[in-house]
Structure formats: C-alpha cells, structure tokens
Write a protein that holds these residues in place. Structure first.
Motif, PDB file in Angstrom:
ATOM      1  N   LEU A  16       0.804  -1.211   0.000  1.00  0.00           N
ATOM      2  CA  LEU A  16       0.000   0.000   0.000  1.00  0.00           C
ATOM      3  C   LEU A  16       0.839   1.264   0.000  1.00  0.00           C
ATOM      4  O   LEU A  16       0.306   2.358   0.123  1.00  0.00           O
ATOM      5  N   GLU A  17       2.136   1.111  -0.136  1.00  0.00           N
ATOM      6  CA  GLU A  17       2.999   2.284  -0.097  1.00  0.00           C
ATOM      7  C   GLU A  17       3.624   2.608  -1.446  1.00  0.00           C
ATOM      8  O   GLU A  17       4.291   3.622  -1.599  1.00  0.00           O
ATOM      9  N   THR A  18       3.435   1.751  -2.441  1.00  0.00           N
ATOM     10  CA  THR A  18       4.062   1.976  -3.742  1.00  0.00           C
ATOM     11  C   THR A  18       3.047   1.801  -4.861  1.00  0.00           C
ATOM     12  O   THR A  18       1.966   1.242  -4.666  1.00  0.00           O
TER      13      THR A  18
ATOM     14  N   ARG B 290      -0.143  -1.254 -10.532  1.00  0.00           N
ATOM     15  CA  ARG B 290       0.025  -1.543 -11.949  1.00  0.00           C
ATOM     16  C   ARG B 290      -0.223  -3.014 -12.261  1.00  0.00           C
ATOM     17  O   ARG B 290      -0.643  -3.360 -13.369  1.00  0.00           O
ATOM     18  N   CYS B 291       0.035  -3.879 -11.296  1.00  0.00           N
ATOM     19  CA  CYS B 291      -0.030  -5.320 -11.537  1.00  0.00           C
ATOM     20  C   CYS B 291      -1.429  -5.893 -11.386  1.00  0.00           C
ATOM     21  O   CYS B 291      -1.673  -7.035 -11.795  1.00  0.00           O
ATOM     22  N   HIS B 292      -2.341  -5.160 -10.765  1.00  0.00           N
ATOM     23  CA  HIS B 292      -3.682  -5.682 -10.494  1.00  0.00           C
ATOM     24  C   HIS B 292      -4.740  -4.737 -11.061  1.00  0.00           C
ATOM     25  O   HIS B 292      -4.506  -3.539 -11.212  1.00  0.00           O
ATOM     26  N   ASP B 293      -5.903  -5.288 -11.341  1.00  0.00           N
ATOM     27  CA  ASP B 293      -6.981  -4.469 -11.894  1.00  0.00           C
ATOM     28  C   ASP B 293      -7.578  -3.551 -10.846  1.00  0.00           C
ATOM     29  O   ASP B 293      -7.889  -2.389 -11.134  1.00  0.00           O
ATOM     30  N   LEU B 294      -7.776  -4.071  -9.646  1.00  0.00           N
ATOM     31  CA  LEU B 294      -8.335  -3.263  -8.565  1.00  0.00           C
ATOM     32  C   LEU B 294      -7.648  -3.618  -7.252  1.00  0.00           C
ATOM     33  O   LEU B 294      -7.243  -4.761  -7.048  1.00  0.00           O
TER      34      LEU B 294
ATOM     35  N   PRO C 281      -1.123   6.168  -5.783  1.00  0.00           N
ATOM     36  CA  PRO C 281      -1.128   7.153  -6.869  1.00  0.00           C
ATOM     37  C   PRO C 281      -2.026   6.771  -8.031  1.00  0.00           C
ATOM     38  O   PRO C 281      -1.633   6.801  -9.187  1.00  0.00           O
ATOM     39  N   GLY C 282      -3.265   6.396  -7.745  1.00  0.00           N
ATOM     40  CA  GLY C 282      -4.187   6.031  -8.809  1.00  0.00           C
ATOM     41  C   GLY C 282      -5.501   6.757  -8.640  1.00  0.00           C
ATOM     42  O   GLY C 282      -5.580   7.820  -8.024  1.00  0.00           O
TER      43      GLY C 282
ATOM     44  N   TRP D  73      -7.542   2.041  -8.696  1.00  0.00           N
ATOM     45  CA  TRP D  73      -7.063   1.450  -9.941  1.00  0.00           C
ATOM     46  C   TRP D  73      -6.090   2.411 -10.610  1.00  0.00           C
ATOM     47  O   TRP D  73      -6.074   3.612 -10.340  1.00  0.00           O
ATOM     48  N   HIS D  74      -5.272   1.843 -11.479  1.00  0.00           N
ATOM     49  CA  HIS D  74      -4.264   2.642 -12.166  1.00  0.00           C
ATOM     50  C   HIS D  74      -4.904   3.456 -13.288  1.00  0.00           C
ATOM     51  O   HIS D  74      -5.877   3.026 -13.913  1.00  0.00           O
ATOM     52  N   HIS D  75      -4.341   4.625 -13.554  1.00  0.00           N
ATOM     53  CA  HIS D  75      -4.891   5.511 -14.578  1.00  0.00           C
ATOM     54  C   HIS D  75      -4.984   4.835 -15.943  1.00  0.00           C
ATOM     55  O   HIS D  75      -5.918   5.105 -16.710  1.00  0.00           O
ATOM     56  N   ASN D  76      -4.047   3.943 -16.253  1.00  0.00           N
ATOM     57  CA  ASN D  76      -4.035   3.360 -17.598  1.00  0.00           C
ATOM     58  C   ASN D  76      -5.186   2.389 -17.830  1.00  0.00           C
ATOM     59  O   ASN D  76      -5.404   1.943 -18.961  1.00  0.00           O
TER      60      ASN D  76
END
Length: 327
Positions: free
Chosen positions: A138-140, A145-149, A159-160, A276-279
């Motif tokens: 939960l700190e990076t 990036r590796c998971h959908d949610l 940072p998402g 989730w990640h922006h991408n």
C-alpha cells in the motif's frame, strides 16, 4: 511448428481439459459434445506426444507435461482475450476475461460472496483472482500496476484513481465472560488497561487506533495478526480485546463466541475504496468491473445495520480520517 500449423481453437479445448480434468465436463463447459471433445484430446495428445490426462482409479490426473502446460495456456488465452477485446464494446455475458483484485481478509469476508453472485448471474465466463494485501503493497505504485483493482481503506496515498464503495464502523469484541464487560459496554479505561489483539496491515494505523492515540491511549498490543478475520477467535476465551469492523464482527460473533460491544468513543467510520491505475480507466471491461463492484457496495449499504447507517450519515466522506503511516 509455427502457429499456422495448428488450430488455435485447440488451445481453448486444452485449457478446459486441463482445468476440468474430465472430457465430459470440459465438453459441457464449451457447449460441445463428448465425442468432439474426445477428438480434440486425441489431436492434442498427438501434437504433444503425451497423454496429458491419465486415469487414476475413477478420476483423471494431469501428466507432468500437462501440469507445466496449464499456466502457460491460461496466460496465453488471457492475453489473447485481452487483445481481441480491445474495442469500445464489452459483452460481460460472453467474455472470458480474467481480473486480478487485491483486498483485505475483512473485505473478502463481507464483500466477495455478493460480488460473486452478481458475476455468476451477469458474466458466468468472467474469472477473478483474489489476492491478499501484503506488507509494503500500500505504499508503492508497483502493485497497483499489476492488479486491476485494490480494495483497501480510503486514505492510503496510492497514486491512482479511487472511489469509496463500502462503509463500516469499528466496534470492540471481547469474550462474553470478560469481567470488564459491564452492561454490555467497555470504558476508555478498560481499553487503556486491557491487552489488545490487533490487525497489522503494512505500516499504517487503523482509524480506531488513531482515535485511541488522539485520546492519549497507547494500546497494549499483546497479539498482532495480518488480518481481521482471526481476531474474534483470539479474544474468545481470553482477556483480550480487539477493535474490528462491525460487519465482520457480526458475522463471527455466534460461532466464534465473542461479544460485540460499541467502542467507548464517538463512532470511527471505516471506508473501503477501490483503487485502480490511470491506464485502466477507459477500458470497457475494467469499467464494467468497477460498475459491478459499485453495485455490490450500494446493495450492502442499503442492507447495513442501522448503527452503520447512522454513522455514515453523521460522517460525510470528506470527513473520514485519513490513515497515517506509522513513524
């Protein structure tokens, strides 16, 4: 042998055969006859020069080669599905997409069952791999990036993109025979003097722990665990106290033999949010996943115990205390 030399539909049959370990079941899964599936198995056996499935008693087992093939085939079909679904249209009823979701044991306990019911009804071919939260996750940004949610308490500075999906509040649990339990309640002095069993996820405090710190109380943590679910069993038959989300406490209070009591301070809300990640934000399949999670969270809120509903009403989302990394 190049790709043009083999029917790629055999990969779909191969995955079904290796996962089901049964020709009939694989045929039912792919809506094809047993004879057609047997024919596919025969072609695959010739191609790999391996039996793939061998009978042991009344069941079938995978050969060593088949064991190695299974994760490769699963990964290949997932990537192919992703490549073919990269359009502005997503049909959940026909999709076989696989999602990866990280959540705490608490969320798994109260959220996964209704989520899977919705998915089974709307998208029976969808697969979800659930993963626990691990230390440092939960700190990076890496894991995001590796998971959908990732469904974790609101306030972690991931940072998402984030959106609240479920509300709860913290309560205390103790053994029903604990002598400090008077008229179904504990005092602040009790919490200051009693030994605690606590959940330790990453390097952050829970909102309830922060509330105690604000009141000048440093809990005497005697036992710590990586999740909430085991805490009801730890307090049962002991002099320990634990602070856990109420939804989880209510699920365990009967068979774990623990008493659920209000915390002796104003309600401390817990808000679980999906990150989730922006991408992934514009992907139609991911948008469907978020909509489904949102739908389940809304349904849970409508069925919430009256105490949780009151706590939600008195604490607007912007007022929920952020979690703070421990120094």
């Amino acid at each position: 042998m190049g790709l043009g030399a083999i029917d790629l539909n055999l990969l779909v049959a191969l995955e079904a055969l290796l996962e089901e370990k049964n020709v009939t079941h694989a045929g039912v899964r792919l809506s094809t006859s047993q004879s057609a599936m047997s024919g596919s198995l025969a072609r695959l056996r010739r191609h790999f020069n391996d039996e793939l499935l061998i009978r042991v008693g009344r069941e079938y087992e995978l050969t060593p080669l088949a064991e190695r093939l299974l994760p490769v085939v699963q990964g290949s079909l997932q990537k192919a599905e992703e490549a073919l679904s990269l359009t502005r249209h997503f049909d959940p009823g026909r999709s076989r997409q696989r999602f990866s979701v990280v959540m705490s044991d608490y969320v798994m306990t109260v959220f996964v069952e209704p989520l899977l019911r919705v998915i089974a009804a709307e998208a029976p071919g969808i697969r979800i791999d659930f993963h626990p939260i691990i230390d440092g996750q939960l700190e990076t940004e890496t894991h995001l990036r590796c998971h959908d949610l990732m469904i974790v308490p609101l306030g972690y500075q991931l940072p998402g993109v984030s959106e609240a999906v479920m509300h709860d509040r913290f309560v205390c649990i103790v053994d029903p025979a604990n002598p400090r339990l008077v008229d179904g309640r504990l005092s602040l002095r009790d919490l200051a003097e009693m030994p605690h069993a606590a959940c330790a996820i990453g390097k952050s405090h829970t909102p309830a722990e922060r509330q105690l710190e604000t009141l000048g109380i440093s809990p005497k943590v005697q036992v710590s665990t990586p999740g909430f679910s085991v805490l009801p069993f730890l307090v049962s038959g002991t002099d320990l106290v634990a602070m856990v989300p109420e939804r989880l406490a209510r699920r365990y209070e009967d068979f774990a033999r623990c008493a659920v009591v209000p915390a002796p301070f104003p309600d401390v809300p817990l808000v679980e949010a999906m990150y989730w990640h922006h991408n992934r934000h514009g992907d139609p399949a991911h948008r469907w996943l978020r909509d489904t999670v949102r739908k389940v969270g809304t349904a849970l809120s409508q069925d919430a115990p009256i105490e949780i509903a009151k706590a939600d009403a008195s604490h607007p989302e912007s007022a929920f205390p952020e979690l703070s990394a421990a120094s």
